[in-house]
Design an enzyme around this catalytic site. Structure first.
Site, PDB file in Angstrom:
ATOM      1  N   SER A 127       1.491  -0.992   0.146  1.00  0.00           N
ATOM      2  CA  SER A 127      -0.185   0.273  -0.062  1.00  0.00           C
ATOM      3  C   SER A 127       1.189   1.399   0.071  1.00  0.00           C
ATOM      4  CB  SER A 127      -0.794   0.047   1.401  1.00  0.00           C
ATOM      5  OG  SER A 127      -1.695   1.224   1.346  1.00  0.00           O
ATOM      6  N   TYR A 152      -2.137  -1.007  10.697  1.00  0.00           N
ATOM      7  CA  TYR A 152      -2.682  -1.086   9.682  1.00  0.00           C
ATOM      8  C   TYR A 152      -1.638  -1.136   8.064  1.00  0.00           C
ATOM      9  CZ  TYR A 152      -3.915  -1.232   4.263  1.00  0.00           C
ATOM     10  OH  TYR A 152      -3.410  -1.880   2.562  1.00  0.00           O
ATOM     11  N   LYS A 156       2.027  -3.462   6.540  1.00  0.00           N
ATOM     12  CA  LYS A 156       2.689  -4.035   4.786  1.00  0.00           C
ATOM     13  C   LYS A 156       4.062  -3.175   5.392  1.00  0.00           C
ATOM     14  CE  LYS A 156      -0.708  -4.382   3.407  1.00  0.00           C
ATOM     15  NZ  LYS A 156      -1.872  -6.051   2.710  1.00  0.00           N
TER      16      LYS A 156
END
Ligand code: UFG
Length: 342
Positions: A127, A152, A156
């Site tokens: 991302s 989150y 990643k």
């Protein structure tokens, strides 16, 4: 290309569009999706578009035995695209352990099984959030990785590092694809974004407000230092993202790694404001949206858009869909969904 690909999270939003694109490009696809955040009705859409029934392993990849069972049944998997992960930024702030446990355990199990079964060609769903608050725009792949703005985003960043370390340890062939803001739906309106709860992202919120399922869209902040005061993002059609995955796999399977890079931005390369998205949606679909300006949302970066030159040049990939196509197809999908559910 008659090769077998494992798509984890293949029933999810980007996963399902990628499954369709892979099948249309001659790949054989096996899916692993535990349906915890997706709806099996998506498989009907995939079948309606491609004419193929896809095999799904519905176990939890955070269980090592589930991963082994897939590779024991399919030792001839030529590539893995790993989408399966939790992806809600706000939720990750509230329940960080859930994000680390789910996103990292499944990745670790897959990577360990790759080594054990001698499998290669690992594509990781990353991302643009790995860049944090980027210093310069458009952000390119060499931009420094800043502090993550959410658990989150941190999963990643850590995921990327673990994969790089597996490459160093046992030559795992891999690619990291960093998405900007995927939106839109398949042109057939047979598959699209299907949030399990009230949507958090802008485009599904817009489309559900347009159909009347949600009452009013809140635009989070109109006092940012941008031209119209609203945040800027790089919206990319989910069909273009899907095609980039097929292009990535084809590149990995046919070219030596000296001819391509490991990390690619997948964005449209253009920044659009929230207000522009709303106004373009209204214009293209001939609808007046019920919206209001609200407080800023915690954790939002002001502006981010990406440089996609490397992906275009090295993966033999090009954008086929415009911003207008994104907003039109997203609405067509929402309308089709509403009609189906009535
Ligand atoms: N927005 C609104 N109203 C809404 C929803 C969103 O005004 O109801 C605004 C947001 O404040 C933001 C913009 O629309 O300015 C885009 O928000 P999204 O939630 O659609 O997307 P984000 O850019 O916050 O997040 C997306 C993905 C993440 C990914 C991140 C990377 O959802 O998974 O991009 O920046 F990590």
């Amino acid at each position: 290309m008659d090769k077998k690909v494992l798509v984890t999270g293949g029933c999810g939003y980007i996963g399902s569009h990628t499954v369709v694109d892979l099948i249309e490009n001659g790949f054989e696809v096996v899916v692993a999706d535990n349906l915890s955040r997706s709806n099996p009705v998506v498989f009907e859409g995939i079948e309606a578009i491609t004419g193929r029934k896809v095999e799904n392993f519905a176990g939890d990849l955070a269980e090592p035995a589930v991963v082994s069972a897939i590779f024991e049944k399919h030792p001839d998997i030529a590539g893995i695209i790993h989408f399966a992960a939790y992806k809600m930024v706000g939720e990750s702030v509230l329940e960080p352990y859930m994000y680390y446990r789910n996103n990292l355990n499944s990745l670790l199990n897959l990577l360990e099984a790759c080594k054990q079964f001698g499998l290669q060609n690992f594509v990781f769903s990353s991302s643009c959030s790995v860049y944090g608050n980027a210093d310069a725009l458009p952000v390119n792949e060499n931009a420094p990785i800043k502090d993550a703005e959410s658990p989150y985003a941190h999963t990643k960043q850590i995921g990327e590092q673990i994969i790089e370390q597996c490459n160093a340890a046992y030559d795992l062939n891999y690619m990291l694809l960093r998405y900007f803001n995927p939106a839109g739906a398949h042109p057939s309106a047979l598959i699209g974004e299907l949030p399990i709860d009230r949507p958090q992202n802008l485009v599904p919120y817009i489309t559900k407000t347009a159909t009347g399922e949600l009452e009013q869209l809140s635009i989070f902040g109109n006092d940012y230092p941008t031209e119209d005061g609203t945040c800027i993002r790089d919206y990319i059609h989910v069909m273009d993202i899907a095609a980039a995955h097929t292009a990535a796999l084809k590149t990995m399977l046919t070219k030596p790694s000296s001819e391509w890079s490991r990390v690619y931005n997948l964005g449209a390369g253009e920044g659009k404001s929230v207000l522009e998205a709303v106004q373009t949606f209204e214009k293209i679909n001939g609808i007046k949206l019920n919206y209001r300006f609200a407080e800023r949302r915690a954790g939002d970066v002001i502006a981010i858009y990406g440089d996609n030159k490397k992906a275009r040049e090295e993966l033999n990939w090009e954008l086929k869909y415009s911003f207008e196509d994104i907003l039109k197809s997203a609405y067509d999908w929402e309308v089709a969904l509403k009609e189906k559910n009535q």
